[in-house]
Design a protein around this motif. Structure first.
Motif, PDB file in Angstrom:
ATOM      1  N   ASP A 195      -4.089  74.517  70.857  1.00 37.29           N
ATOM      2  CA  ASP A 195      -4.343  73.074  70.941  1.00 37.29           C
ATOM      3  C   ASP A 195      -4.075  72.409  69.589  1.00 37.29           C
ATOM      4  O   ASP A 195      -3.464  71.344  69.528  1.00 37.29           O
ATOM      5  CB  ASP A 195      -5.780  72.791  71.380  1.00 37.29           C
ATOM      6  CG  ASP A 195      -6.028  73.105  72.856  1.00 37.29           C
ATOM      7  OD1 ASP A 195      -5.046  73.254  73.614  1.00 37.29           O
ATOM      8  OD2 ASP A 195      -7.218  73.208  73.231  1.00 37.29           O
ATOM      9  N   ASP A 196      -4.527  73.046  68.502  1.00 31.34           N
ATOM     10  CA  ASP A 196      -4.284  72.515  67.156  1.00 31.34           C
ATOM     11  C   ASP A 196      -2.787  72.463  66.864  1.00 31.34           C
ATOM     12  O   ASP A 196      -2.284  71.493  66.303  1.00 31.34           O
ATOM     13  CB  ASP A 196      -4.986  73.367  66.095  1.00 31.34           C
ATOM     14  CG  ASP A 196      -6.504  73.254  66.144  1.00 31.34           C
ATOM     15  OD1 ASP A 196      -7.027  72.336  66.819  1.00 31.34           O
ATOM     16  OD2 ASP A 196      -7.164  74.115  65.525  1.00 31.34           O
ATOM     17  N   GLU A 197      -2.086  73.516  67.266  1.00 31.14           N
ATOM     18  CA  GLU A 197      -0.632  73.591  67.083  1.00 31.14           C
ATOM     19  C   GLU A 197       0.050  72.455  67.842  1.00 31.14           C
ATOM     20  O   GLU A 197       0.952  71.795  67.327  1.00 31.14           O
ATOM     21  CB  GLU A 197      -0.166  74.945  67.630  1.00 31.14           C
ATOM     22  CG  GLU A 197       1.104  75.484  67.090  1.00 31.14           C
ATOM     23  CD  GLU A 197       1.348  76.877  67.669  1.00 31.14           C
ATOM     24  OE1 GLU A 197       2.000  76.974  68.732  1.00 31.14           O
ATOM     25  OE2 GLU A 197       0.886  77.865  67.056  1.00 31.14           O
ATOM     26  N   ARG A 198      -0.373  72.216  69.067  1.00 34.68           N
ATOM     27  CA  ARG A 198       0.224  71.171  69.893  1.00 34.68           C
ATOM     28  C   ARG A 198      -0.055  69.785  69.301  1.00 34.68           C
ATOM     29  O   ARG A 198       0.813  68.921  69.289  1.00 34.68           O
ATOM     30  CB  ARG A 198      -0.298  71.269  71.324  1.00 34.68           C
ATOM     31  CG  ARG A 198       0.503  70.411  72.300  1.00 34.68           C
ATOM     32  CD  ARG A 198       0.116  70.626  73.744  1.00 34.68           C
ATOM     33  NE  ARG A 198      -1.250  70.221  74.010  1.00 34.68           N
ATOM     34  CZ  ARG A 198      -2.213  71.022  74.439  1.00 34.68           C
ATOM     35  NH1 ARG A 198      -1.959  72.290  74.681  1.00 34.68           N
ATOM     36  NH2 ARG A 198      -3.433  70.585  74.656  1.00 34.68           N
ATOM     37  N   ARG A 199      -1.266  69.570  68.788  1.00 32.94           N
ATOM     38  CA  ARG A 199      -1.590  68.274  68.166  1.00 32.94           C
ATOM     39  C   ARG A 199      -0.771  68.062  66.897  1.00 32.94           C
ATOM     40  O   ARG A 199      -0.374  66.937  66.592  1.00 32.94           O
ATOM     41  CB  ARG A 199      -3.079  68.182  67.855  1.00 32.94           C
ATOM     42  CG  ARG A 199      -3.918  67.803  69.055  1.00 32.94           C
ATOM     43  CD  ARG A 199      -5.336  67.439  68.646  1.00 32.94           C
ATOM     44  NE  ARG A 199      -6.104  68.567  68.142  1.00 32.94           N
ATOM     45  CZ  ARG A 199      -6.748  69.445  68.916  1.00 32.94           C
ATOM     46  NH1 ARG A 199      -6.721  69.312  70.217  1.00 32.94           N
ATOM     47  NH2 ARG A 199      -7.426  70.433  68.379  1.00 32.94           N
ATOM     48  N   ALA A 200      -0.514  69.121  66.158  1.00 39.58           N
ATOM     49  CA  ALA A 200       0.251  69.012  64.917  1.00 39.58           C
ATOM     50  C   ALA A 200       1.731  68.767  65.179  1.00 39.58           C
ATOM     51  O   ALA A 200       2.429  68.216  64.338  1.00 39.58           O
ATOM     52  CB  ALA A 200       0.076  70.280  64.081  1.00 39.58           C
ATOM     53  N   ASP A 201       2.216  69.169  66.356  1.00 36.40           N
ATOM     54  CA  ASP A 201       3.630  69.024  66.683  1.00 36.40           C
ATOM     55  C   ASP A 201       3.756  68.471  68.099  1.00 36.40           C
ATOM     56  O   ASP A 201       4.068  69.200  69.030  1.00 36.40           O
ATOM     57  CB  ASP A 201       4.329  70.390  66.578  1.00 36.40           C
ATOM     58  CG  ASP A 201       5.834  70.277  66.717  1.00 36.40           C
ATOM     59  OD1 ASP A 201       6.394  69.195  66.460  1.00 36.40           O
ATOM     60  OD2 ASP A 201       6.462  71.288  67.097  1.00 36.40           O
ATOM     61  N   PRO A 202       3.514  67.144  68.276  1.00 39.94           N
ATOM     62  CA  PRO A 202       3.568  66.558  69.621  1.00 39.94           C
ATOM     63  C   PRO A 202       4.927  66.770  70.278  1.00 39.94           C
ATOM     64  O   PRO A 202       5.956  66.670  69.607  1.00 39.94           O
ATOM     65  CB  PRO A 202       3.310  65.066  69.390  1.00 39.94           C
ATOM     66  CG  PRO A 202       2.819  64.934  67.992  1.00 39.94           C
ATOM     67  CD  PRO A 202       3.243  66.166  67.249  1.00 39.94           C
ATOM     68  N   PRO A 203       4.954  67.057  71.584  1.00 42.47           N
ATOM     69  CA  PRO A 203       6.210  67.374  72.265  1.00 42.47           C
ATOM     70  C   PRO A 203       7.176  66.204  72.354  1.00 42.47           C
ATOM     71  O   PRO A 203       8.372  66.405  72.425  1.00 42.47           O
ATOM     72  CB  PRO A 203       5.769  67.809  73.663  1.00 42.47           C
ATOM     73  CG  PRO A 203       4.403  67.238  73.834  1.00 42.47           C
ATOM     74  CD  PRO A 203       3.806  67.136  72.459  1.00 42.47           C
ATOM     75  N   ASN A 204       6.705  64.952  72.321  1.00 47.91           N
ATOM     76  CA  ASN A 204       7.592  63.801  72.466  1.00 47.91           C
ATOM     77  C   ASN A 204       7.981  63.173  71.137  1.00 47.91           C
ATOM     78  O   ASN A 204       8.541  62.101  71.106  1.00 47.91           O
ATOM     79  CB  ASN A 204       6.933  62.741  73.360  1.00 47.91           C
ATOM     80  CG  ASN A 204       6.746  63.268  74.760  1.00 47.91           C
ATOM     81  OD1 ASN A 204       7.566  64.034  75.244  1.00 47.91           O
ATOM     82  ND2 ASN A 204       5.662  62.881  75.397  1.00 47.91           N
ATOM     83  N   ARG A 205       7.645  63.849  70.044  1.00 47.40           N
ATOM     84  CA  ARG A 205       7.990  63.325  68.737  1.00 47.40           C
ATOM     85  C   ARG A 205       9.503  63.327  68.566  1.00 47.40           C
ATOM     86  O   ARG A 205      10.166  64.327  68.817  1.00 47.40           O
ATOM     87  CB  ARG A 205       7.354  64.205  67.659  1.00 47.40           C
ATOM     88  CG  ARG A 205       7.533  63.634  66.257  1.00 47.40           C
ATOM     89  CD  ARG A 205       7.061  64.622  65.238  1.00 47.40           C
ATOM     90  NE  ARG A 205       8.047  65.710  65.247  1.00 47.40           N
ATOM     91  CZ  ARG A 205       7.889  66.842  64.622  1.00 47.40           C
ATOM     92  NH1 ARG A 205       6.817  67.091  63.967  1.00 47.40           N
ATOM     93  NH2 ARG A 205       8.819  67.779  64.661  1.00 47.40           N
ATOM     94  N   PRO A 206      10.101  62.194  68.138  1.00 44.09           N
ATOM     95  CA  PRO A 206      11.550  62.180  67.952  1.00 44.09           C
ATOM     96  C   PRO A 206      11.959  63.125  66.829  1.00 44.09           C
ATOM     97  O   PRO A 206      11.284  63.222  65.813  1.00 44.09           O
ATOM     98  CB  PRO A 206      11.865  60.736  67.566  1.00 44.09           C
ATOM     99  CG  PRO A 206      10.576  60.016  67.438  1.00 44.09           C
ATOM    100  CD  PRO A 206       9.473  60.925  67.861  1.00 44.09           C
ATOM    101  N   VAL A 207      13.014  63.839  67.049  1.00 45.30           N
ATOM    102  CA  VAL A 207      13.541  64.754  66.049  1.00 45.30           C
ATOM    103  C   VAL A 207      14.778  64.100  65.464  1.00 45.30           C
ATOM    104  O   VAL A 207      15.691  63.729  66.184  1.00 45.30           O
ATOM    105  CB  VAL A 207      13.896  66.117  66.679  1.00 45.30           C
ATOM    106  CG1 VAL A 207      14.526  67.022  65.643  1.00 45.30           C
ATOM    107  CG2 VAL A 207      12.666  66.748  67.286  1.00 45.30           C
ATOM    108  N   GLY A 208      14.797  63.963  64.141  1.00 43.76           N
ATOM    109  CA  GLY A 208      15.956  63.338  63.510  1.00 43.76           C
ATOM    110  C   GLY A 208      15.975  61.850  63.791  1.00 43.76           C
ATOM    111  O   GLY A 208      14.972  61.207  64.037  1.00 43.76           O
ATOM    112  N   LYS A 209      17.152  61.290  63.804  1.00 44.77           N
ATOM    113  CA  LYS A 209      17.365  59.860  63.970  1.00 44.77           C
ATOM    114  C   LYS A 209      17.279  59.487  65.448  1.00 44.77           C
ATOM    115  O   LYS A 209      17.823  60.176  66.293  1.00 44.77           O
ATOM    116  CB  LYS A 209      18.749  59.575  63.388  1.00 44.77           C
ATOM    117  CG  LYS A 209      19.140  58.179  63.302  1.00 44.77           C
ATOM    118  CD  LYS A 209      20.288  57.972  62.335  1.00 44.77           C
ATOM    119  CE  LYS A 209      21.595  58.472  62.847  1.00 44.77           C
ATOM    120  NZ  LYS A 209      22.734  57.819  62.210  1.00 44.77           N
ATOM    121  N   ALA A 210      16.603  58.396  65.758  1.00 45.04           N
ATOM    122  CA  ALA A 210      16.531  57.926  67.141  1.00 45.04           C
ATOM    123  C   ALA A 210      17.923  57.507  67.610  1.00 45.04           C
ATOM    124  O   ALA A 210      18.755  57.069  66.836  1.00 45.04           O
ATOM    125  CB  ALA A 210      15.560  56.750  67.244  1.00 45.04           C
TER     126      ALA A 210
END
Length: 137
Positions: A112-127
């Motif tokens: 759970d801590d890992e998932r909160r630290a790296d949200p799945p919908n976070r944009p990677v790189g430039k939008a």
């Protein structure tokens, strides 16, 4: 059994296991890790083959569970554990169950801590449409 197309198989992501874990992402990750352990050969050749097939996307977990060779090896691997459990006193079983629950809760919290630290919908790189890098000229 499994996908018979000539296209390369896509490794499964944790969403493949959500149905099996009542849509609990932490339990899906734990299921994946268990399959990864089996894929390393931990449970014998048949379970290694099954886990590698599931993780590579060649076969679904439900399909693999219905293969008698895999089920037989799973039963064979679990027999010594069942014998040990049967020979334990109630207090030993309770202590072991409590320790298992503690370890499971700890692993679930870590995931759970890992998932909160790296949200799945976070944009990677430039939008895709960030306004940079294009011009009418």
């Amino acid at each position: 059994m499994g996908n018979t197309s000539k296209h390369p198989h896509k490794p499964v992501d944790d969403s493949e296991f959500l149905e099996m874990t009542q849509h609990d992402p932490s339990q899906a990750k734990i299921l994946r890790r268990s399959l990864e352990h089996l894929a390393s050969g931990l449970g014998g050749d048949a379970l290694k083959e099954m886990a590698q097939g599931v993780l590579s996307g060649r076969t679904g977990l439900r399909d693999a569970a219905n293969v008698s060779a895999y089920a037989e090896q799973a039963v064979e691997q679990s027999a010594p554990l069942a014998e040990k459990w049967a020979s334990m006193s109630d207090s030993e079983r309770d202590a072991l169950a409590a320790e298992g629950e503690r370890l499971f809760t700890k692993e679930q919290q870590r995931l759970d801590d890992e998932r909160r630290a790296d949200p799945p919908n976070r944009p990677v790189g430039k939008a895709r449409h960030d306004g940079h890098g294009w011009s009418l000229y």
